[in-house]
Design a protein around this motif. Sequence first.
Motif, PDB file in Angstrom:
ATOM      1  N   ILE A   1    -122.173   2.982   2.125  1.00 40.64           N
ATOM      2  CA  ILE A   1    -122.506   2.092   3.002  1.00 40.64           C
ATOM      3  C   ILE A   1    -121.958   2.348   4.304  1.00 40.64           C
TER       4      ILE A   1
ATOM      5  N   GLY B   1    -132.081  -7.348  -2.233  1.00 38.65           N
ATOM      6  CA  GLY B   1    -132.230  -5.911  -2.632  1.00 38.65           C
ATOM      7  C   GLY B   1    -130.967  -4.863  -2.066  1.00 38.65           C
ATOM      8  N   LYS B   2    -130.202  -5.515  -1.393  1.00 34.97           N
ATOM      9  CA  LYS B   2    -129.022  -4.767  -0.904  1.00 34.97           C
ATOM     10  C   LYS B   2    -127.643  -5.712  -1.116  1.00 34.97           C
TER      11      LYS B   2
ATOM     12  N   GLU C   1    -124.721  -3.807   8.343  1.00 33.68           N
ATOM     13  CA  GLU C   1    -125.657  -3.408   8.938  1.00 33.68           C
ATOM     14  C   GLU C   1    -125.998  -4.332  10.131  1.00 33.68           C
TER      15      GLU C   1
ATOM     16  N   GLU D   1    -124.145   5.333   6.232  1.00 35.03           N
ATOM     17  CA  GLU D   1    -125.520   5.095   6.511  1.00 35.03           C
ATOM     18  C   GLU D   1    -125.561   4.236   8.101  1.00 35.03           C
TER      19      GLU D   1
ATOM     20  N   HIS E   1    -123.283  -4.420   2.335  1.00 36.87           N
ATOM     21  CA  HIS E   1    -124.445  -3.534   3.095  1.00 36.87           C
ATOM     22  C   HIS E   1    -125.095  -4.350   3.974  1.00 36.87           C
ATOM     23  N   ARG E   2    -125.514  -5.487   3.595  1.00 35.95           N
ATOM     24  CA  ARG E   2    -126.142  -6.367   4.633  1.00 35.95           C
ATOM     25  C   ARG E   2    -125.146  -6.752   5.757  1.00 35.95           C
TER      26      ARG E   2
ATOM     27  N   PRO F   1    -126.392  -8.231  -5.112  1.00 34.86           N
ATOM     28  CA  PRO F   1    -127.526  -8.200  -4.198  1.00 34.86           C
ATOM     29  C   PRO F   1    -127.939  -9.489  -3.320  1.00 34.86           C
TER      30      PRO F   1
ATOM     31  N   SER G   1    -135.848 -12.202  -5.662  1.00 33.23           N
ATOM     32  CA  SER G   1    -135.372 -10.642  -5.484  1.00 33.23           C
ATOM     33  C   SER G   1    -135.124 -10.053  -6.982  1.00 33.23           C
TER      34      SER G   1
ATOM     35  N   SER H   1    -119.591   3.715  -3.746  1.00 36.62           N
ATOM     36  CA  SER H   1    -120.900   3.068  -2.759  1.00 36.62           C
ATOM     37  C   SER H   1    -120.166   2.303  -1.573  1.00 36.62           C
TER      38      SER H   1
END
Length: 334
Positions: free
Chosen positions: A71, A30-31, A39, A74, A35-36, A27, A279, A67
């Motif tokens: 991602i 928090g992600k 995005e 999203e 994933h970051r 992470p 975090s 998972s």
Amino acid sequence: MNIIIPMAGLGKRLRPHTLTVPKPLLPIAGKPIVHRLVEDIAKVCPEKIDNIGFIIHPSFGKEVEESLKEIAKEVGAVGKIYYQESALGISHALLFAKELFTGKIIVAFADTLFKAEFKLDTSKDGIIWVQRVEDPSQFGVVKLNEKNEIIDLVEKPSSFVSDLAIIGIYFFKDGEALAKEMQYLIDNDIKEKGEYQFTSALQGLQKKGAKLMTGQVTEWLDCGNKNVTVQTNGRYLEFIKDQKLISDQAKIINSVVIPPCFIGAGAVIENSVVGPHVSVGEKTRIIDSRITSSIIQREATVTRAILDNSMLGNFAIFEGSSLDLSVGDFNSIA
């Protein structure tokens, strides 16, 4: 447009954390890192992302695969999983997702995060994302002509060539052409340093007339080892400090949280001072402690500790002294 993310490496420089979790799923604020990354690419991409191909090691398991598909979902894309067992170079790895090399594509390495203030120009043949660095001898760099076109790619130059370091994110207008260049390397067993190099495929594209340009990011964040991952977490928290980072389901009891910090749902912070640049994962408990510049993952317990520049894994238990820590999942130190 499709995105292809090679992430089959086992992350040995981040052990013990990568013994139980692949590095791209660790992470940041928090992600998971990947994933970051997805995005942030979506924010600068002016076109719809159709598919995201994740090239992973078979040992990562079904939970990781699900998972990754979430991602992709999203950002409105379909997540697809491909497997690479042997590390034979980036060109070799990418070809496992060869079916996605159609039309416009982005290739992104999963241990790179960035901050950018441009929209991707998809009319160009290709764009290599770069950032200026003080010591280019540690990086692959690009050399430009007077038109700002890339005329050479040099790996870790011993004498000055350029200070524009390649950060590991690329756009190509013609995915099929890139796949052909990579396949040519495989078919003719063309290796450098024992691997099928991505730069060799890029040079092949240039020889056939493709004009490669640069996209310069404002910040480039590495996640290669524990120290730089903690630093990246802190810097990323600064990027998003105006967002809501503390869950309503977290309990802050007789404690102070110094922003920016991420506090996950179900976390309990009692008689403690946390932050800045920390975090805290879901359901983690921090009691009688002082914590700065650290990543503590989910369902961990920290008691009577003073921690800085530290990473604690999922379900880790730590009690006691002032340390710069790197504690993996399920470990207990008291």
